[in-house]
Design a protein around this motif. Structure first.
Motif, mmCIF file in Angstrom:
data_model
loop_
_atom_site.group_PDB
_atom_site.id
_atom_site.type_symbol
_atom_site.label_atom_id
_atom_site.label_comp_id
_atom_site.label_asym_id
_atom_site.label_seq_id
_atom_site.Cartn_x
_atom_site.Cartn_y
_atom_site.Cartn_z
ATOM 1 N N GLU A 8 0.758 -1.240 0.005
ATOM 2 C CA GLU A 8 0.199 0.109 -0.020
ATOM 3 C C GLU A 8 0.816 1.103 -0.103
ATOM 4 O OE1 GLU A 8 -2.616 -0.389 3.164
ATOM 5 O OE2 GLU A 8 -3.676 -2.155 2.526
ATOM 6 N N ALA A 9 1.976 1.189 0.685
ATOM 7 C CA ALA A 9 2.805 2.325 0.808
ATOM 8 C C ALA A 9 3.487 2.609 -0.382
ATOM 9 C CB ALA A 9 3.682 1.982 1.536
ATOM 10 N N ILE A 10 3.970 1.683 -1.381
ATOM 11 C CA ILE A 10 4.535 1.607 -2.640
ATOM 12 C C ILE A 10 3.351 2.399 -3.520
ATOM 13 C CG2 ILE A 10 5.175 0.514 -4.777
ATOM 14 C CD1 ILE A 10 6.426 -1.479 -2.859
ATOM 15 N N VAL A 11 2.158 1.891 -3.610
ATOM 16 C CA VAL A 11 1.242 2.424 -4.202
ATOM 17 C C VAL A 11 0.894 3.981 -3.947
ATOM 18 C CG1 VAL A 11 -1.259 2.108 -5.126
ATOM 19 C CG2 VAL A 11 0.094 0.077 -4.883
ATOM 20 N N ASP A 12 0.705 4.035 -2.770
ATOM 21 C CA ASP A 12 0.350 5.380 -2.322
ATOM 22 C C ASP A 12 1.402 6.443 -2.728
ATOM 23 O OD1 ASP A 12 -1.918 4.642 -1.136
ATOM 24 O OD2 ASP A 12 -1.245 4.544 0.790
ATOM 25 N N ARG A 13 2.541 5.971 -2.726
ATOM 26 C CA ARG A 13 3.756 6.899 -2.946
ATOM 27 C C ARG A 13 3.976 7.096 -4.558
ATOM 28 N NH1 ARG A 13 9.483 5.077 -0.721
ATOM 29 N NH2 ARG A 13 8.565 6.066 1.290
ATOM 30 N N HIS A 14 3.597 6.130 -5.399
ATOM 31 C CA HIS A 14 4.076 6.283 -6.781
ATOM 32 C C HIS A 14 2.694 6.286 -7.655
ATOM 33 C CE1 HIS A 14 8.251 5.645 -6.158
ATOM 34 N NE2 HIS A 14 7.763 4.531 -5.286
ATOM 35 N N LEU A 15 1.383 6.318 -7.016
ATOM 36 C CA LEU A 15 0.520 6.320 -7.987
ATOM 37 C C LEU A 15 0.219 7.764 -8.541
ATOM 38 C CD1 LEU A 15 -2.267 4.945 -8.826
ATOM 39 C CD2 LEU A 15 -3.280 5.761 -6.638
ATOM 40 N N PRO A 16 0.367 9.075 -7.729
ATOM 41 C CA PRO A 16 0.309 9.856 -8.520
ATOM 42 C C PRO A 16 1.256 10.378 -9.845
ATOM 43 C CG PRO A 16 0.576 10.512 -6.073
ATOM 44 C CD PRO A 16 0.806 9.004 -6.284
ATOM 45 N N MET A 17 2.513 9.458 -9.799
ATOM 46 C CA MET A 17 3.622 9.573 -10.965
ATOM 47 C C MET A 17 2.806 8.785 -12.103
ATOM 48 S SD MET A 17 7.122 7.974 -11.344
ATOM 49 C CE MET A 17 6.301 6.686 -10.969
ATOM 50 N N VAL A 18 2.399 7.407 -11.669
ATOM 51 C CA VAL A 18 1.851 6.791 -12.658
ATOM 52 C C VAL A 18 0.693 7.272 -13.350
ATOM 53 C CG1 VAL A 18 0.907 4.596 -13.043
ATOM 54 C CG2 VAL A 18 2.856 4.432 -11.631
ATOM 55 N N ASN A 19 -0.320 7.844 -12.550
ATOM 56 C CA ASN A 19 -1.538 8.661 -13.018
ATOM 57 C C ASN A 19 -1.109 9.779 -13.992
ATOM 58 O OD1 ASN A 19 -3.534 6.879 -12.135
ATOM 59 N ND2 ASN A 19 -3.575 8.162 -10.309
ATOM 60 N N ALA A 20 -0.038 10.498 -13.707
ATOM 61 C CA ALA A 20 0.235 11.747 -14.263
ATOM 62 C C ALA A 20 1.155 11.201 -15.750
ATOM 63 C CB ALA A 20 1.544 12.500 -13.648
ATOM 64 N N ILE A 21 1.907 10.218 -15.697
ATOM 65 C CA ILE A 21 2.212 9.640 -17.089
ATOM 66 C C ILE A 21 1.070 9.021 -17.845
ATOM 67 C CG2 ILE A 21 3.660 7.691 -18.234
ATOM 68 C CD1 ILE A 21 5.576 7.962 -15.397
ATOM 69 N N ALA A 22 0.147 8.301 -17.134
ATOM 70 C CA ALA A 22 -1.059 7.805 -18.051
ATOM 71 C C ALA A 22 -1.638 8.972 -18.686
ATOM 72 C CB ALA A 22 -1.592 6.921 -17.209
ATOM 73 N N THR A 23 -1.922 9.786 -17.833
ATOM 74 C CA THR A 23 -2.755 11.204 -18.383
ATOM 75 C C THR A 23 -1.979 11.779 -19.670
ATOM 76 O OG1 THR A 23 -3.599 11.569 -16.165
ATOM 77 C CG2 THR A 23 -3.831 13.244 -17.732
ATOM 78 N N SER A 24 -0.734 11.954 -19.563
ATOM 79 C CA SER A 24 0.162 12.407 -20.531
ATOM 80 C C SER A 24 -0.058 11.878 -21.824
ATOM 81 C CB SER A 24 1.488 12.764 -20.175
ATOM 82 O OG SER A 24 2.475 11.374 -20.160
ATOM 83 N N TYR A 25 -0.558 10.470 -21.823
ATOM 84 C CA TYR A 25 -0.718 9.739 -23.293
ATOM 85 C C TYR A 25 -1.916 10.219 -23.857
ATOM 86 C CZ TYR A 25 3.648 7.405 -22.925
ATOM 87 O OH TYR A 25 5.184 7.148 -23.230
ATOM 88 N N ARG A 26 -2.747 10.852 -22.832
ATOM 89 C CA ARG A 26 -4.219 11.443 -23.574
ATOM 90 C C ARG A 26 -5.050 10.205 -23.826
ATOM 91 N NH1 ARG A 26 -3.768 17.296 -25.306
ATOM 92 N NH2 ARG A 26 -1.783 17.703 -24.759
ATOM 93 N N LEU A 27 -5.114 9.076 -22.955
ATOM 94 C CA LEU A 27 -5.975 8.235 -23.245
ATOM 95 C C LEU A 27 -7.277 8.360 -22.484
ATOM 96 C CD1 LEU A 27 -3.365 5.285 -21.930
ATOM 97 C CD2 LEU A 27 -3.923 5.693 -24.344
ATOM 98 N N GLY A 28 -8.414 7.879 -23.213
ATOM 99 C CA GLY A 28 -9.670 7.941 -22.533
ATOM 100 C C GLY A 28 -9.729 7.466 -21.134
ATOM 101 N N SER A 29 -10.485 7.772 -20.321
ATOM 102 C CA SER A 29 -10.634 7.398 -18.869
ATOM 103 C C SER A 29 -10.474 5.861 -18.551
ATOM 104 C CB SER A 29 -11.789 7.966 -18.153
ATOM 105 O OG SER A 29 -11.757 7.703 -16.897
ATOM 106 N N PRO A 30 -11.410 4.915 -19.384
ATOM 107 C CA PRO A 30 -11.167 3.641 -19.121
ATOM 108 C C PRO A 30 -9.828 3.229 -19.623
ATOM 109 C CG PRO A 30 -13.260 4.079 -20.252
ATOM 110 C CD PRO A 30 -12.438 5.416 -20.348
ATOM 111 N N ASP A 31 -9.294 3.366 -20.672
ATOM 112 C CA ASP A 31 -7.971 2.919 -21.248
ATOM 113 C C ASP A 31 -6.931 3.327 -20.545
ATOM 114 O OD1 ASP A 31 -9.101 1.850 -23.630
ATOM 115 O OD2 ASP A 31 -9.089 3.877 -24.595
#
Length: 182
Positions: free
Chosen positions: A27-50
């Motif tokens: 949980e600590a790993i996910v909490d620490r790195h989830l914002p970065m993973v989400n930011a990278i995924a968002t930068s690819y301009r994928l639709g929300s489900p993708d």
């Protein structure tokens, strides 16, 4: 009362604990790195489900590779690379998909072919069957001139190797062989 996750640990220590089955470390790993993973995924301009699929796949991949990570202290860099790779793959797959409006399909007359009929599964299957039948027919040729002409007809030999007469004779022979094999 639950013990809060320790946030002062470095990634290597969290990975070591998570490898031993410590859910709080995971949980600590996910909490620490989830914002970065989400930011990278968002930068690819994928639709929300993708985007959500890609992010979930990142965590699944980490879970699968956690016991084998060679450099747990580089977890952040590993997650970046995996996230970029997965999001890029997701984006490439989306480009190949072409949405079809069901109403357009229903409105089309029976037997009428779609503009992209070359890529529909039925057309691809029929083309494959024809290709296999043609190769079976060519396999039945015994005359070397016919085989040369067949290679030309299949795009496997240059035109100067066959004469127009050989090509016409081969075409008639192939049609006859194809009719016999049906």
């Amino acid at each position: 009362m639950p013990i809060p996750a320790r946030t002062d640990e470095d990634d290597a220590a969290l990975v070591a604990r998570a490898r031993k089955g410590d859910a709080r470390a995971w949980e600590a790993i996910v909490d620490r790195h989830l914002p970065m993973v989400n930011a990278i995924a968002t930068s690819y301009r994928l639709g929300s489900p993708d985007r959500e699929d890609a992010v979930q796949t990142v965590w699944l991949t980490l879970n699968q590779h956690l016991p084998h990570l060679h450099s747990p202290h580089h977890l952040r860099h590993w997650l970046r690379r995996v996230t970029r790779s997965l999001c890029g793959r997701q984006r490439r797959q989306i480009r190949h998909l072409q949405p079809v409006d069901p109403q357009v399909l229903a409105a089309r007359a029976p037997g009428e072919e779609a503009s992209s009929h070359e890529h529909d599964p039925e057309t691809l299957y029929l083309r494959k069957e024809l290709h296999e039948a043609l190769h079976r027919a060519v396999g039945g040729l015994t005359d070397p001139a016919d085989r040369r002409a067949a290679r030309y007809y299949l795009g496997q030999a240059p035109a100067h190797e066959t004469t127009p007469v050989e090509r016409r004779r081969l075409k008639r022979r192939l049609h006859r062989l194809l009719r016999e094999h049906r």
